[in-house]
Enzyme design. Structure first.
Site, PDB file in Angstrom:
ATOM      1  N   CYS A  32     -15.883   6.111  13.406  1.00 60.26           N
ATOM      2  CA  CYS A  32     -14.805   5.366  12.750  1.00 60.26           C
ATOM      3  C   CYS A  32     -15.358   4.512  11.596  1.00 60.26           C
ATOM      4  O   CYS A  32     -16.255   3.686  11.805  1.00 60.26           O
ATOM      5  CB  CYS A  32     -14.149   4.465  13.794  1.00 60.26           C
ATOM      6  SG  CYS A  32     -12.825   3.453  13.154  1.00 60.26           S
ATOM      7  N   ASN A  33     -14.803   4.702  10.423  1.00 62.66           N
ATOM      8  CA  ASN A  33     -15.247   3.916   9.269  1.00 62.66           C
ATOM      9  C   ASN A  33     -14.937   2.438   9.441  1.00 62.66           C
ATOM     10  O   ASN A  33     -15.729   1.571   9.099  1.00 62.66           O
ATOM     11  CB  ASN A  33     -14.549   4.411   7.996  1.00 62.66           C
ATOM     12  CG  ASN A  33     -15.103   5.722   7.514  1.00 62.66           C
ATOM     13  OD1 ASN A  33     -15.919   5.769   6.605  1.00 62.66           O
ATOM     14  ND2 ASN A  33     -14.692   6.813   8.139  1.00 62.66           N
TER      15      ASN A  33
ATOM     16  N   CYS B 209     -12.577   7.531   5.626  1.00 64.47           N
ATOM     17  CA  CYS B 209     -11.744   7.434   6.825  1.00 64.47           C
ATOM     18  C   CYS B 209     -11.870   8.768   7.555  1.00 64.47           C
ATOM     19  O   CYS B 209     -11.881   9.832   6.912  1.00 64.47           O
ATOM     20  CB  CYS B 209     -10.295   7.169   6.414  1.00 64.47           C
ATOM     21  SG  CYS B 209      -9.139   7.271   7.789  1.00 64.47           S
TER      22      CYS B 209
HETATM   23  N1  DGL Z   1     -10.804   6.016  12.450  1.00 64.01           N
HETATM   24  C1  DGL Z   1     -10.292   5.151  11.403  1.00 64.01           C
HETATM   25  C2  DGL Z   1     -11.281   5.078  10.256  1.00 64.01           C
HETATM   26  O1  DGL Z   1     -12.094   5.952  10.030  1.00 64.01           O
HETATM   27  C3  DGL Z   1      -8.932   5.637  10.914  1.00 64.01           C
HETATM   28  C4  DGL Z   1      -7.793   5.409  11.888  1.00 64.01           C
HETATM   29  C5  DGL Z   1      -7.586   3.937  12.232  1.00 64.01           C
HETATM   30  O2  DGL Z   1      -7.074   3.181  11.391  1.00 64.01           O
HETATM   31  O3  DGL Z   1      -7.976   3.569  13.335  1.00 64.01           O
HETATM   32  O4  DGL Z   1     -11.278   4.107   9.544  1.00 64.01           O
END
Ligand code: DGL
Length: 251
Positions: free
Chosen positions: A70-71, A181
């Protein structure tokens, strides 16, 4: 070697797919915090506390390394998680920066970062790129792409309209676009098409594989066997497993 992969939900499957294809691990535990996704609209403290809870989830699984797919969690929580972890933790930001450095030598190159609101607000990519000497950086929060991907719309009118909404003010295609993302690699062909195939797209999954090879000396498993996969979620694990089937094993 056993790896943990953590994401706020299903998006981290794009990173998992690259890791699986690289055949680096014998076993992978994927944990998605599906009960509390999205992280990208939450504040720093909340993201850190949810990410620390995820770290606790992995404790009994005896993993050798934890990958934060997750970013948003990488942007805010990696230091707090590293402080509490007995195993190495790799997020997606540093690999993304390394990938830019490998692909784009010209420090005057224009770089577009697209990510959730929280990741953009953290300036995590921006500050690290600036520290490397890049100075033509534009950051855009493009959170609408997240539900669009989750609806399975990898092309079509709604995605096109959303790309126009976000990108129409960008006069010339950037030299690189960081897909900051987890969900965005799934619409990479559409984004690539929008910018007339003139931008290098930086994909966290590919970047992390390269980073694990170069910085952690983790290479293809000699047995070249597909890793044993285990899926866990804070809510609705069967839905996560279904998405995994679709995203990991179909084209
Ligand atoms: N997994 C999140 C990211 O890479 C995207 C989805 C979220 O907002 O949790 O930032």
């Amino acid at each position: 070697m056993k790896a943990g992969v953590f994401d706020s939900g299903v998006g981290g499957l794009t990173v998992l797919k690259s890791i699986l294809n690289a055949q680096m691990f014998d076993e992978i535990i994927y944990y998605g915090d599906t009960a509390r996704v999205p992280y990208g609209v939450k504040d720093k403290q909340t993201i850190i506390s949810f990410s620390l809870e995820a770290l606790d989830f992995f404790a009994p699984h005896q993993i050798d390394i934890l990958i934060i797919a997750c970013n948003t969690a990488s942007a805010y929580a990696i230091e707090a998680m590293r402080e509490k972890s007995s195993v190495p933790i790799v997020g997606v930001i540093e690999p993304g920066i390394q990938a830019v450095k490998n692909k784009i030598q010209d420090k005057n190159a224009s770089i577009l970062i697209i990510a959730t609101k929280a990741t953009i607000a953290s300036k995590a990519y921006e500050c690290k790129l600036q520290a490397c000497g890049y100075h033509q950086i534009q950051s855009l929060a493009t959170g609408l792409f997240v539900p669009i991907v989750e609806e399975g719309m990898k092309d079509g009118e709604i995605l096109d309209a959303t790309m126009w909404h976000y990108f129409s003010s960008i006069a010339t295609p950037p030299q690189a676009i960081i897909l900051g993302c987890t969900h965005f690699p799934l619409i990479a062909p559409a984004i690539d098409g929008f910018f007339k195939h003139q931008s290098q797209l930086i994909h966290s999954g590919d970047a992390i594989v390269d980073y694990l090879q170069k910085n952690h000396k983790i290479h293809q498993n000699p047995s070249k066997k597909q890793a044993k996969l285990h899926f866990y979620a804070s809510s609705n694990v069967s839905s996560l497993e279904k998405t995994a089937q679709e995203w990991l094993f179909s084209k």
